[in-house]
Design a protein around this motif. Structure first.
Motif, short mmCIF file in Angstrom:
data_model
loop_
_atom_site.label_atom_id
_atom_site.label_comp_id
_atom_site.label_asym_id
_atom_site.label_seq_id
_atom_site.Cartn_x
_atom_site.Cartn_y
_atom_site.Cartn_z
N MET A 1 1.81 9.87 -20.51
CA MET A 1 0.53 10.58 -19.41
C MET A 1 -0.38 9.56 -18.82
O MET A 1 -1.49 9.42 -18.01
CB MET A 1 0.00 11.23 -20.72
N LYS A 2 -0.37 8.35 -19.65
CA LYS A 2 -1.37 7.55 -18.86
C LYS A 2 -0.50 6.05 -18.11
O LYS A 2 -1.36 5.32 -18.04
CB LYS A 2 -2.36 6.94 -20.39
N GLY A 3 0.02 6.29 -17.70
CA GLY A 3 1.25 5.32 -16.85
C GLY A 3 1.58 3.94 -17.43
O GLY A 3 1.33 3.01 -16.91
N LYS A 4 1.58 3.93 -19.15
CA LYS A 4 1.75 2.63 -20.23
C LYS A 4 3.44 1.95 -19.44
O LYS A 4 3.83 2.18 -19.28
CB LYS A 4 1.62 2.61 -21.54
N ALA A 5 3.04 0.53 -19.40
CA ALA A 5 4.12 -0.13 -18.59
C ALA A 5 5.49 0.00 -19.48
O ALA A 5 5.35 0.50 -20.77
CB ALA A 5 4.05 -1.28 -18.86
N LEU A 6 6.39 -0.27 -19.04
CA LEU A 6 7.87 0.15 -19.95
C LEU A 6 8.85 -0.43 -19.76
O LEU A 6 8.80 -1.46 -18.99
CB LEU A 6 8.23 1.61 -18.61
N ASN A 7 9.50 -1.03 -21.03
CA ASN A 7 10.31 -2.34 -20.82
C ASN A 7 11.69 -1.52 -19.77
O ASN A 7 11.56 -0.92 -20.15
CB ASN A 7 10.56 -2.74 -22.48
N GLU A 8 12.25 -3.09 -19.65
CA GLU A 8 13.96 -2.60 -19.11
C GLU A 8 14.31 -1.64 -19.25
O GLU A 8 14.93 -0.49 -18.59
CB GLU A 8 14.47 -4.09 -18.73
N GLU A 9 14.51 -1.17 -21.19
CA GLU A 9 15.57 -0.08 -21.15
C GLU A 9 14.74 1.33 -21.36
O GLU A 9 15.25 2.16 -20.77
CB GLU A 9 15.84 -0.49 -22.85
N SER B 1 1.05 -1.44 -0.15
CA SER B 1 0.11 -0.15 -0.20
C SER B 1 1.24 1.15 0.06
O SER B 1 0.78 2.41 -0.81
CB SER B 1 -0.63 0.31 1.54
N ASN B 2 2.40 1.54 0.16
CA ASN B 2 2.75 2.51 0.77
C ASN B 2 3.42 2.44 -0.76
O ASN B 2 3.63 3.35 -1.53
CB ASN B 2 3.69 2.41 1.46
N TYR B 3 3.57 1.13 -1.47
CA TYR B 3 4.70 1.35 -2.86
C TYR B 3 3.21 1.96 -3.40
O TYR B 3 3.51 2.82 -4.35
CB TYR B 3 4.19 0.28 -2.98
N ALA B 4 2.01 1.72 -3.33
CA ALA B 4 1.18 2.32 -4.49
C ALA B 4 0.81 3.99 -4.37
O ALA B 4 0.28 4.28 -4.74
CB ALA B 4 -0.11 1.24 -4.45
N GLN B 5 0.93 4.08 -3.03
CA GLN B 5 0.39 5.68 -2.65
C GLN B 5 1.96 6.96 -3.11
O GLN B 5 1.96 7.57 -3.83
CB GLN B 5 0.28 5.88 -1.35
N GLU B 6 2.83 5.99 -3.31
CA GLU B 6 3.99 6.53 -3.88
C GLU B 6 3.92 6.83 -5.82
O GLU B 6 3.58 6.52 -6.64
CB GLU B 6 5.30 6.21 -3.97
N PRO B 7 4.13 7.87 -5.78
CA PRO B 7 3.96 8.63 -7.39
C PRO B 7 5.63 8.09 -8.12
O PRO B 7 6.11 7.57 -7.91
CB PRO B 7 4.07 9.99 -7.52
N SER B 8 4.61 7.34 -9.29
CA SER B 8 5.66 7.10 -10.46
C SER B 8 6.69 7.65 -10.55
O SER B 8 6.85 8.58 -10.41
CB SER B 8 5.08 6.61 -11.81
N ARG B 9 8.58 7.32 -11.07
CA ARG B 9 9.07 7.73 -11.46
C ARG B 9 8.65 8.75 -12.37
O ARG B 9 9.12 10.02 -13.23
CB ARG B 9 10.13 6.76 -11.99
N MET B 10 8.16 7.86 -13.48
CA MET B 10 8.00 8.96 -14.80
C MET B 10 6.51 10.46 -14.53
O MET B 10 7.08 11.22 -14.77
CB MET B 10 6.39 8.10 -15.69
N GLN B 11 6.05 9.80 -12.96
CA GLN B 11 4.80 11.16 -12.87
C GLN B 11 5.98 12.31 -12.25
O GLN B 11 5.21 13.21 -12.36
CB GLN B 11 4.03 10.72 -11.93
N GLU B 12 7.20 11.35 -11.32
CA GLU B 12 8.14 12.77 -11.35
C GLU B 12 8.76 13.28 -12.16
O GLU B 12 9.42 14.62 -11.83
CB GLU B 12 9.16 11.27 -10.14
N VAL B 13 9.14 12.91 -12.52
CA VAL B 13 9.42 14.00 -14.22
C VAL B 13 8.81 14.81 -14.72
O VAL B 13 9.11 15.70 -15.06
CB VAL B 13 9.67 12.85 -15.20
N VAL B 14 7.40 14.02 -14.95
CA VAL B 14 5.92 15.12 -15.74
C VAL B 14 5.98 16.05 -14.68
O VAL B 14 6.07 17.40 -15.00
CB VAL B 14 5.61 14.51 -15.53
#
Length: 135
Positions: free
Chosen positions: A95-103, A18-31
């Motif tokens: 903008m939509k959180g589409k999953a990223l590949n490893e690269e 639940s803590n992980y889910a509440q943290e913003p994603s790295r992409m969101q931090e960049v945006v």
């Protein structure tokens, strides 16, 4: 005793998820950092226009010229960063959180470092220009 241990582990695991889910994603931090500094771009132009008439051959005039140079470099850095970021990631990923590949996950960490440095560069150039104009 085993059931107590199981309950404790389940609680800890569930709590960490639940803590992980509440943290913003790295992409969101960049945006978010981009969204924080983007409105400042018009201020760069305004400051350049205010400093330009003060440029001359005096020591103070040269400081104004250096401040203009830093503001223009900040503007160029922003444009270059946005172009590069846009070439690496799709709109759905941004903008939509589409999953990223490893690269792309590696690229995102690189872009996070770049955008943090960009924020520092822009804020610094604005601060120096504003301080010069206050003198």
């Amino acid at each position: 005793m085993k059931s107590l241990r199981f309950i404790l582990l389940a609680f800890l695991f569930g709590n960490s998820l639940s803590n992980y889910a509440q943290e913003p994603s790295r992409m969101q931090e960049v945006v978010d950092i981009h969204d924080e500094i983007m409105p400042k771009m018009s201020n760069l132009v305004k400051l350049i226009n205010q400093l330009q008439p003060k440029v001359d051959s005096t020591k103070t005039g040269q400081k104004h010229q250096q401040a203009i140079k830093a503001l223009k470099a900040s503007n160029k850095s922003m444009m270059t960063w946005m172009q590069g970021f846009g070439e690496r990631f799709t709109a759905d990923e941004m903008m939509k959180g589409k999953a990223l590949n490893e690269e792309k996950k590696i690229w995102l960490d690189e872009e996070y470092k770049k955008v943090k440095a960009l924020r520092k560069e822009i804020n610094s150039s604005i601060k120096k220009a504003e301080q010069l104009l206050e003198q």
